[in-house]
Motif scaffolding. Sequence first.
Motif, short mmCIF file in Angstrom:
data_model
loop_
_atom_site.label_atom_id
_atom_site.label_comp_id
_atom_site.label_asym_id
_atom_site.label_seq_id
_atom_site.Cartn_x
_atom_site.Cartn_y
_atom_site.Cartn_z
N GLU A 38 34.09 91.13 46.85
CA GLU A 38 34.13 91.56 48.26
C GLU A 38 32.74 91.59 48.88
OE1 GLU A 38 36.22 95.23 48.38
OE2 GLU A 38 38.10 94.36 47.63
N SER A 39 31.73 92.00 48.12
CA SER A 39 30.37 92.07 48.66
C SER A 39 29.82 90.67 48.92
CB SER A 39 29.46 92.83 47.71
OG SER A 39 29.34 92.17 46.46
N VAL A 40 30.11 89.72 48.02
CA VAL A 40 29.63 88.35 48.21
C VAL A 40 30.34 87.69 49.38
CG1 VAL A 40 29.46 86.05 47.19
CG2 VAL A 40 28.94 88.06 45.81
N ILE A 41 31.65 87.88 49.49
CA ILE A 41 32.40 87.31 50.60
C ILE A 41 31.86 87.86 51.92
CG2 ILE A 41 34.64 87.27 51.78
CD1 ILE A 41 35.97 87.16 49.04
N PRO A 115 42.30 85.51 48.26
CA PRO A 115 41.79 86.65 49.05
C PRO A 115 42.43 86.69 50.43
CG PRO A 115 40.15 84.89 48.91
CD PRO A 115 41.23 84.54 47.94
N ASP A 116 42.57 87.89 50.96
CA ASP A 116 43.17 88.06 52.29
C ASP A 116 42.26 88.95 53.13
OD1 ASP A 116 44.97 87.82 54.31
OD2 ASP A 116 46.29 89.42 53.60
N ILE A 117 40.99 88.55 53.18
CA ILE A 117 40.00 89.32 53.93
C ILE A 117 39.78 88.71 55.31
CG2 ILE A 117 37.61 90.17 53.94
CD1 ILE A 117 37.68 90.03 50.87
N GLY A 172 31.49 74.78 46.35
CA GLY A 172 31.86 76.15 45.95
C GLY A 172 31.60 77.15 47.06
N TRP A 173 30.43 77.02 47.70
CA TRP A 173 30.10 77.91 48.83
C TRP A 173 31.13 77.78 49.94
CZ3 TRP A 173 29.05 75.79 53.66
CH2 TRP A 173 28.71 76.71 54.66
N SER A 174 31.56 76.56 50.22
CA SER A 174 32.50 76.34 51.32
C SER A 174 33.82 77.06 51.10
CB SER A 174 32.76 74.83 51.51
OG SER A 174 33.58 74.30 50.48
N ARG A 175 34.26 77.15 49.85
CA ARG A 175 35.53 77.81 49.56
C ARG A 175 35.43 79.32 49.77
NH1 ARG A 175 39.12 74.58 50.44
NH2 ARG A 175 40.60 75.38 48.92
N ILE A 176 34.26 79.87 49.48
CA ILE A 176 34.05 81.30 49.73
C ILE A 176 33.93 81.55 51.23
CG2 ILE A 176 32.51 83.27 49.33
CD1 ILE A 176 31.64 81.84 46.72
N TYR A 177 33.14 80.72 51.90
CA TYR A 177 32.91 80.88 53.34
C TYR A 177 34.22 80.78 54.11
CZ TYR A 177 31.21 79.82 58.05
OH TYR A 177 30.98 79.84 59.41
N LEU A 178 35.08 79.85 53.71
CA LEU A 178 36.34 79.66 54.42
C LEU A 178 37.38 80.71 54.09
CD1 LEU A 178 36.59 75.76 54.11
CD2 LEU A 178 36.01 77.07 56.17
N GLY A 179 37.07 81.59 53.14
CA GLY A 179 37.95 82.71 52.83
C GLY A 179 39.15 82.38 51.98
N HIS A 181 38.85 81.50 48.59
CA HIS A 181 38.60 81.78 47.18
C HIS A 181 37.64 82.95 47.04
CE1 HIS A 181 40.69 78.84 44.76
NE2 HIS A 181 40.29 77.87 45.55
N TYR A 182 37.82 83.71 45.98
CA TYR A 182 36.86 84.73 45.60
C TYR A 182 35.65 84.05 44.93
CZ TYR A 182 40.67 88.15 46.11
OH TYR A 182 41.69 88.93 46.58
N PRO A 183 34.49 84.67 45.01
CA PRO A 183 33.33 84.12 44.28
C PRO A 183 33.60 83.96 42.79
CG PRO A 183 32.59 85.75 45.86
CD PRO A 183 34.10 85.80 45.87
N SER A 184 34.35 84.90 42.21
CA SER A 184 34.68 84.79 40.78
C SER A 184 35.58 83.59 40.51
CB SER A 184 35.33 86.08 40.27
OG SER A 184 36.44 86.44 41.06
N ASP A 185 36.37 83.17 41.49
CA ASP A 185 37.17 81.95 41.34
C ASP A 185 36.26 80.73 41.21
OD1 ASP A 185 39.49 83.44 41.73
OD2 ASP A 185 39.57 83.00 43.88
N VAL A 186 35.24 80.70 42.05
CA VAL A 186 34.30 79.57 42.06
C VAL A 186 33.48 79.54 40.78
CG1 VAL A 186 32.27 78.62 43.23
CG2 VAL A 186 34.19 79.49 44.58
N ILE A 187 32.94 80.70 40.40
CA ILE A 187 32.13 80.76 39.17
C ILE A 187 33.00 80.44 37.96
CG2 ILE A 187 30.72 82.25 37.71
CD1 ILE A 187 30.02 83.85 40.25
#
Length: 217
Positions: A38-41, A115-117, A172-179, A181-187
């Motif tokens: 949540e903090s990274v998103i 994620p549903d943020i 990977g960044w794009s998937r987090i930015y677009l909401g 995926h979680y960062p842990s999904d990418v890593i």
Amino acid sequence: MYNYHGGARGFRLFVLFLLFFAAIALYVLSGRVSAFDESVISFVQSAESDRLTALAKGLSLVGSTKLAIGISLAAMAVLFFFLKHRMELVFFLWVSIGSLLLNKLIKAWFHRERPDIHRIIEEIGYSFPSGHSMAAFSLYGGLAYLLWRHMRNRRERFVLAAFAVAMTAGIGWSRIYLGVHYPSDVIGGYAASGAWLMLSIGLFEAYRSRRSGAGRR
């Protein structure tokens, strides 16, 4: 020159990536990764702008299955028709298809919801690990490995490595930015695909070393 040491190095890296993925998977299952995610998103999406959104959508498209298949087909055509590297073609097919199947298996096992943020785009399917991240790591990592072995110029190798890292990280960044995926999904996707790629490299190098040794007898 293909040698045993190259295969051994691949197997060692496979173990490291596998252990890394196992650690991430345990954190995901325990739920203790939520605060980090949540903090990274929040940090990544705090820079939201029209330009960044357009960039993220473009990178996400590059990492999509359809475009990844297109890039893979183009790479395979070059390997087969122009460079005549048939064994490298088999390696590339093995890595690409294996990564896709592995992603589907892991997602079916974990059943993690997306994620549903704050979603900028909509996606379906499970979240862990990120399929885009796995595909990017396998595609650009595999291409970098194959091309690196035929390069002798340090500058060319640096550009190749920088491009592969930039594309993989950007997707990977794009998937987090677009909401979506979680960062842990990418890593986790990087770790899973890294393990698969390193195992594949280890097997490929060991096979070529054995084949080369048999040819000298």
